[in-house]
Design an enzyme around this catalytic site. Structure first.
Site, PDB file in Angstrom:
ATOM      1  N   TRP A  63       0.836  -1.208   0.000  1.00 41.01           N
ATOM      2  CA  TRP A  63       0.000   0.000   0.000  1.00 41.01           C
ATOM      3  C   TRP A  63       0.868   1.255   0.000  1.00 41.01           C
ATOM      4  CZ3 TRP A  63      -4.920   1.295  -0.882  1.00 41.01           C
ATOM      5  CH2 TRP A  63      -5.904   0.325  -0.792  1.00 41.01           C
ATOM      6  N   TRP A 113     -19.266  21.062   2.334  1.00 42.27           N
ATOM      7  CA  TRP A 113     -18.751  20.733   3.665  1.00 42.27           C
ATOM      8  C   TRP A 113     -19.268  21.733   4.685  1.00 42.27           C
ATOM      9  CZ3 TRP A 113     -16.607  16.126   3.415  1.00 42.27           C
ATOM     10  CH2 TRP A 113     -15.951  15.731   2.242  1.00 42.27           C
ATOM     11  N   ASN A 134      -3.688   2.287  12.598  1.00 44.33           N
ATOM     12  CA  ASN A 134      -4.256   2.685  11.317  1.00 44.33           C
ATOM     13  C   ASN A 134      -5.771   2.520  11.259  1.00 44.33           C
ATOM     14  OD1 ASN A 134      -3.837   3.534   8.466  1.00 44.33           O
ATOM     15  ND2 ASN A 134      -4.699   1.515   8.034  1.00 44.33           N
ATOM     16  N   TRP A 182     -12.142  16.880   4.194  1.00 40.40           N
ATOM     17  CA  TRP A 182     -11.055  15.939   4.467  1.00 40.40           C
ATOM     18  C   TRP A 182      -9.699  16.616   4.527  1.00 40.40           C
ATOM     19  CZ3 TRP A 182      -7.316  15.608   0.655  1.00 40.40           C
ATOM     20  CH2 TRP A 182      -7.675  16.056  -0.627  1.00 40.40           C
TER      21      TRP A 182
END
Length: 450
Positions: free
Chosen positions: A242, A271, A324, A342
């Site tokens: 990853w 948002w 994680n 985000w």
């Protein structure tokens, strides 16, 4: 920066410069400038791939593009790796020291007398934080190698999931039930040290990702890389893949390192305002104030009233690191339950994380926000309470980081009732998940609508 590098090279009378490539847009521009200045001064500048096992632009789709879906990328990554192990996993000899006479050189002798600074100006730590970092993330290659060895050969322990020394005494060795051997089953659990915690050393270059893969081959006694999803070692190697994948995404689609979503169709998602309101008539000033609104502030402080989110954010603040799976849960809570951009969370994580890596951090946040490559579909929204039960089944992670709830047992630890929360002095949830979920579904289904 480029001019300063060339000034130092000139002072040392160097004719060659060697460096590892950094793939972010700003860093590439910096290094291109270095190359231009070096060429003008007759200095040979050589930049090499080193961050990834398989460098960017090797694994491409049939139409010669970077992959944006992990699974096919990982399969080709593993095939490429096993097809040329001597190249990709070469264990180069350590560099030999200079001869003792160099210390008498008028040009180079001062280098050996220059102390390594303890701090970087502008990034000083409080003394308490400095001591904590030394305890939780001991520095040096030897420490990193021993932490890797512990992950491969010892069992997980509940007492090791918090801000403790990773090499504390008491680890039980096991060839069949070590943390890596059980990684496929236990990797998402935060209530004990089920993961390697090597991200700090990988992102800083103290430990090579290639050394990690070579160690798994030695552990299993094989001459091919195990990368299947049905074994602990295979799942861990997939996690290492990853890191390569997200770096390749950053190279192939540089806009993701410039604050843009990979899926531009979601650039119009509305948002919630994340800054505190003020009586300012100019809207442009409103967005540049830099003062957190209540929702964002409570998320950062770990007082949202959602135990798993609060435990995660408090852990992040104290350790500069967090499991994680917890990163995914709290990122989705910010972007879907609170509907906060985000990029706000991505920036905050990079400010807090000791293992901060732009490619991996950006990839993780865009996955959670459903705006990135191979993302979580926007309609798949984590329920933080059910996620809590899966990631912290014993409740030890929450009890450790949210002491207000330390006496709770069973399901109450994951979602305390209003009466229990008030009695313990714990905040009520900042939003109702069911209502927040409907809002998120509506806004992602119709970007631009409120």
């Amino acid at each position: 920066m480029a001019a300063r590098i060339m000034s130092m090279i000139t002072d040392l009378a160097c004719t060659s410069l060697y460096a590892n490539m950094e793939y972010e847009v700003d860093e590439l521009r910096r290094d291109l400038h270095v190359c231009e200045l070096a060429k003008a001064r007759g200095v040979k500048a050589t930049f090499v791939h080193n961050k990834c096992i398989v460098e960017p632009d090797v694994i491409l789709t049939k139409d010669e593009r970077a992959y944006s879906v992990y699974s096919p990328y990982q399969r080709k990554w593993l095939s490429a790796l096993n097809g040329n192990i001597p190249h990709y996993l070469e264990d180069c000899p350590s560099p030999q020291p200079n001869s003792a006479s160099i210390r008498n050189s008028k040009i180079y002798a001062p280098l050996f007398e220059t102390p390594v600074p303890n701090i970087v100006e502008g990034y000083e730590l409080k003394e308490s934080d400095r001591k904590k970092m030394l305890q939780v993330f001991p520095e040096g290659e030897d420490a990193a190698a021993e932490i890797l060895k512990r992950f491969l050969t010892t069992k997980s322990r509940t007492c090791q999931f918090g801000a403790v020394h990773p090499l504390a005494l008491g680890a039980e060795e096991s060839t069949k039930a070590s943390r890596v051997m059980n990684y496929d089953k236990d990797r998402d659990r935060a209530d004990k040290d089920t993961t390697s915690r090597l991200s700090v050393y990988l992102s800083s270059g103290v430990l090579s990702i290639r050394a990690c893969v070579r160690a798994t081959m030695r552990l299993l006694g094989i001459n091919q890389v195990e990368g299947g999803g049905t074994s602990g070692v295979g799942r861990w190697v997939q996690e290492l893949a990853w890191r390569d994948f997200y770096t390749c995404v950053l190279v192939g689609f540089p806009r993701v390192s410039m604050g843009r979503p990979f899926l531009e169709k979601f650039s119009a998602v509305v948002w919630e305002e994340h800054q505190a309101p003020e009586d300012i008539p100019d809207a442009s000033e409103y967005h540049d104030r830099g003062k957190d609104g209540e929702a964002l502030q409570r998320w950062k402080e770990g007082t949202t009233g959602v135990p798993i989110v609060d435990a995660t954010m408090r852990c992040l603040k104290e350790m500069g690191w967090v499991h994680n799976r917890m990163r995914m849960i709290t990122a989705m809570f910010l972007t879907k339950d609170l509907m906060i951009d985000w990029r706000v969370g991505e920036r905050y994580f990079m400010e807090q994380l000791i293992d901060g890596d732009l490619a991996s951090n950006n990839g993780g946040w865009q996955w959670s926000a459903s705006t990135g490559v191979d993302p979580c579909p926007y309609f798949r929204i984590f329920n933080p309470y059910s996620q809590s039960e899966k990631a912290d089944p014993t409740g030890e992670f929450i009890r450790h980081w949210v002491p207000e709830l330390s006496k709770l047992r069973g399901k109450d630890i994951h979602n305390p009732s209003e009466s229990v929360a008030k009695k313990l002095g714990y905040p009520l949830p900042i939003v109702k998940h069911a209502d927040a979920r409907e809002r998120a579904l509506r806004r992602f289904k119709n970007p631009g609508e409120v």
